[in-house]
Design a protein around this motif. Structure first.
Motif, PDB file in Angstrom:
ATOM      1  N   VAL A  68      43.760 -45.944  -3.352  1.00  0.00           N
ATOM      2  CA  VAL A  68      44.893 -46.109  -4.262  1.00  0.00           C
ATOM      3  C   VAL A  68      45.339 -47.565  -4.237  1.00  0.00           C
ATOM      4  O   VAL A  68      44.930 -48.338  -3.376  1.00  0.00           O
ATOM      5  N   GLY A  69      46.198 -47.892  -5.174  1.00  0.00           N
ATOM      6  CA  GLY A  69      46.739 -49.240  -5.220  1.00  0.00           C
ATOM      7  C   GLY A  69      48.015 -49.255  -6.036  1.00  0.00           C
ATOM      8  O   GLY A  69      48.497 -48.216  -6.486  1.00  0.00           O
ATOM      9  N   ALA A  70      48.529 -50.453  -6.218  1.00  0.00           N
ATOM     10  CA  ALA A  70      49.778 -50.617  -6.966  1.00  0.00           C
ATOM     11  C   ALA A  70      49.694 -51.898  -7.779  1.00  0.00           C
ATOM     12  O   ALA A  70      49.093 -52.879  -7.349  1.00  0.00           O
ATOM     13  N   PHE A  71      50.263 -51.856  -8.968  1.00  0.00           N
ATOM     14  CA  PHE A  71      50.423 -53.056  -9.784  1.00  0.00           C
ATOM     15  C   PHE A  71      51.874 -53.488  -9.653  1.00  0.00           C
ATOM     16  O   PHE A  71      52.781 -52.642  -9.583  1.00  0.00           O
ATOM     17  N   ASP A  72      52.081 -54.783  -9.634  1.00  0.00           N
ATOM     18  CA  ASP A  72      53.461 -55.252  -9.609  1.00  0.00           C
ATOM     19  C   ASP A  72      53.634 -56.342 -10.655  1.00  0.00           C
ATOM     20  O   ASP A  72      52.676 -56.960 -11.096  1.00  0.00           O
ATOM     21  N   GLN A  73      54.852 -56.506 -11.036  1.00  0.00           N
ATOM     22  CA  GLN A  73      55.253 -57.585 -11.934  1.00  0.00           C
ATOM     23  C   GLN A  73      56.412 -58.299 -11.274  1.00  0.00           C
ATOM     24  O   GLN A  73      57.406 -57.662 -10.916  1.00  0.00           O
ATOM     25  N   ASP A 132      55.403 -51.568 -10.161  1.00  0.00           N
ATOM     26  CA  ASP A 132      55.799 -50.762 -11.318  1.00  0.00           C
ATOM     27  C   ASP A 132      54.813 -49.638 -11.630  1.00  0.00           C
ATOM     28  O   ASP A 132      55.089 -48.787 -12.453  1.00  0.00           O
ATOM     29  N   THR A 133      53.644 -49.628 -10.940  1.00  0.00           N
ATOM     30  CA  THR A 133      52.633 -48.609 -11.203  1.00  0.00           C
ATOM     31  C   THR A 133      51.882 -48.284  -9.912  1.00  0.00           C
ATOM     32  O   THR A 133      51.492 -49.187  -9.176  1.00  0.00           O
ATOM     33  N   LEU A 134      51.666 -46.987  -9.659  1.00  0.00           N
ATOM     34  CA  LEU A 134      50.795 -46.525  -8.587  1.00  0.00           C
ATOM     35  C   LEU A 134      49.554 -45.942  -9.236  1.00  0.00           C
ATOM     36  O   LEU A 134      49.662 -45.228 -10.239  1.00  0.00           O
ATOM     37  N   TRP A 135      48.366 -46.222  -8.669  1.00  0.00           N
ATOM     38  CA  TRP A 135      47.135 -45.787  -9.309  1.00  0.00           C
ATOM     39  C   TRP A 135      46.074 -45.420  -8.290  1.00  0.00           C
ATOM     40  O   TRP A 135      46.158 -45.774  -7.122  1.00  0.00           O
ATOM     41  N   ALA A 136      45.049 -44.705  -8.790  1.00  0.00           N
ATOM     42  CA  ALA A 136      43.871 -44.354  -7.997  1.00  0.00           C
ATOM     43  C   ALA A 136      42.705 -45.197  -8.506  1.00  0.00           C
ATOM     44  O   ALA A 136      42.471 -45.274  -9.714  1.00  0.00           O
ATOM     45  N   ARG A 137      41.985 -45.851  -7.581  1.00  0.00           N
ATOM     46  CA  ARG A 137      40.834 -46.696  -7.933  1.00  0.00           C
ATOM     47  C   ARG A 137      39.642 -45.809  -8.310  1.00  0.00           C
ATOM     48  O   ARG A 137      39.381 -44.808  -7.652  1.00  0.00           O
ATOM     49  N   VAL A 138      38.910 -46.209  -9.372  1.00  0.00           N
ATOM     50  CA  VAL A 138      37.712 -45.499  -9.801  1.00  0.00           C
ATOM     51  C   VAL A 138      36.522 -46.434  -9.598  1.00  0.00           C
ATOM     52  O   VAL A 138      36.546 -47.578 -10.053  1.00  0.00           O
ATOM     53  N   ALA A 185      51.596 -42.890 -11.240  1.00  0.00           N
ATOM     54  CA  ALA A 185      53.063 -42.927 -11.344  1.00  0.00           C
ATOM     55  C   ALA A 185      53.505 -44.249 -11.941  1.00  0.00           C
ATOM     56  O   ALA A 185      52.847 -45.274 -11.785  1.00  0.00           O
ATOM     57  N   ARG A 186      54.643 -44.189 -12.602  1.00  0.00           N
ATOM     58  CA  ARG A 186      55.329 -45.384 -13.093  1.00  0.00           C
ATOM     59  C   ARG A 186      56.656 -45.458 -12.354  1.00  0.00           C
ATOM     60  O   ARG A 186      57.294 -44.431 -12.092  1.00  0.00           O
ATOM     61  N   LEU A 187      57.057 -46.664 -12.006  1.00  0.00           N
ATOM     62  CA  LEU A 187      58.263 -46.841 -11.216  1.00  0.00           C
ATOM     63  C   LEU A 187      59.309 -47.618 -11.999  1.00  0.00           C
ATOM     64  O   LEU A 187      58.983 -48.625 -12.645  1.00  0.00           O
ATOM     65  N   ASP A 215      62.131 -47.364  -4.454  1.00  0.00           N
ATOM     66  CA  ASP A 215      62.303 -47.735  -3.046  1.00  0.00           C
ATOM     67  C   ASP A 215      61.003 -48.364  -2.534  1.00  0.00           C
ATOM     68  O   ASP A 215      59.999 -47.660  -2.375  1.00  0.00           O
ATOM     69  N   PRO A 216      60.983 -49.675  -2.265  1.00  0.00           N
ATOM     70  CA  PRO A 216      59.751 -50.339  -1.805  1.00  0.00           C
ATOM     71  C   PRO A 216      59.175 -49.721  -0.532  1.00  0.00           C
ATOM     72  O   PRO A 216      57.956 -49.631  -0.375  1.00  0.00           O
TER      73      PRO A 216
END
Length: 181
Positions: A74-79, A84-90, A126-128, A134-135
Motif C-alpha cells: 500500500v501507499g499514500a499520495f500527499d499534496q 489525501d489518498t490511500l492506495w494499493a500498489r498493482v 480511501a480519500r482523506l 489524523d496523520p
C-alpha cells in the motif's frame, strides 16, 4: 459536460480482499466502496458530448494483451505534505504502463492532451479530508497493511467511466467496455 476516465476493474474476489483491508469510519477518511474500486489508466476530465463520442471511438481501437497483475503493498499520495489518498500498489507495472501509453495515444486522436504525469498503477482505497485526517492513524494503517498482497489476477476489459460528483463523494458509471486480448 461529461467527466471521464479510463480504467480496469479488478475481479470480485480481489475487490473483496481490498475491501477487507479498509478501515472503519475514521474521522476524515472516506473509504471506497466496491463500486468505486478500479485501476485508473487515464483521467480525461470534463469534455463535451461530441468529444466524449470521439473518445469512445478512439478507445474502441485499442488492442492490447490482457494484463495479469497482483496487489503488493500500500501507499499514500500527499499534496503539500498532507496525505489525501490511500492506495494499493498493482504490479508488475510495465504491462499496465504499456496499456496506459496505448490509451494515451488513442486519446490524442480524440483531441485529448497527453498525460504529463508519471504513471503509477494503483487502486485507490480511501480519500482523506485535508483538515480532519489524523496523520498518526494514516501511518498506523499504512504500516499495518504494508504486506497487503493478492494472488495474480487478470484485467480483461478496458472501461470508459463517467464520474458524477456528489456531496457523498464520486459515483462512477461505466459507459463503455471493450475486451482486451
Amino acid at each position: 459536460m461529461h467527466r471521464l476516465f479510463v480504467a480496469l476493474r479488478p475481479p470480485p474476489a480481489i475487490r473483496a480482499a481490498l475491501l477487507a483491508a479498509t478501515g472503519d469510519g475514521a474521522a476524515g477518511v472516506r473509504w471506497q466502496d466496491d463500486e468505486q474500486l478500479h485501476l485508473t489508466l487515464r483521467f480525461i476530465g470534463e469534455v463535451e458530448r461530441t468529444q466524449a463520442e470521439d473518445v469512445a471511438a478512439a478507445l474502441a481501437g485499442v488492442m492490447a494483451p490482457v494484463p495479469t497483475v497482483r496487489v503488493e503493498g500500500v501507499g499514500a499520495f500527499d499534496q503539500r505534505g498532507r496525505v489525501d489518498t490511500l492506495w494499493a500498489r498493482v504490479v508488475p507495472a510495465e504491462p499496465l504502463a504499456a496499456l496506459h501509453r496505448k490509451v494515451d495515444q488513442a486519446l490524442r486522436r480524440a483531441a485529448v492532451a497527453p498525460d504529463q504525469r508519471r504513471y503509477l498503477p494503483h487502486i485507490t482505497l480511501a480519500r482523506l479530508a485535508r483538515r480532519s485526517a489524523d496523520p498518526a492513524a494514516v501511518a498506523r494503517w499504512t504500516e499495518a497493511h504494508a504486506a497487503l498482497a493478492t494472488p495474480d489476477f487478470r484485467l480483461e476489459h478496458l472501461l470508459l467511466y463517467e464520474s458524477h460528483l456528489t456531496s457523498a463523494g464520486a459515483r462512477y458509471e461505466a459507459v463503455a467496455r471493450w475486451p482486451l486480448g
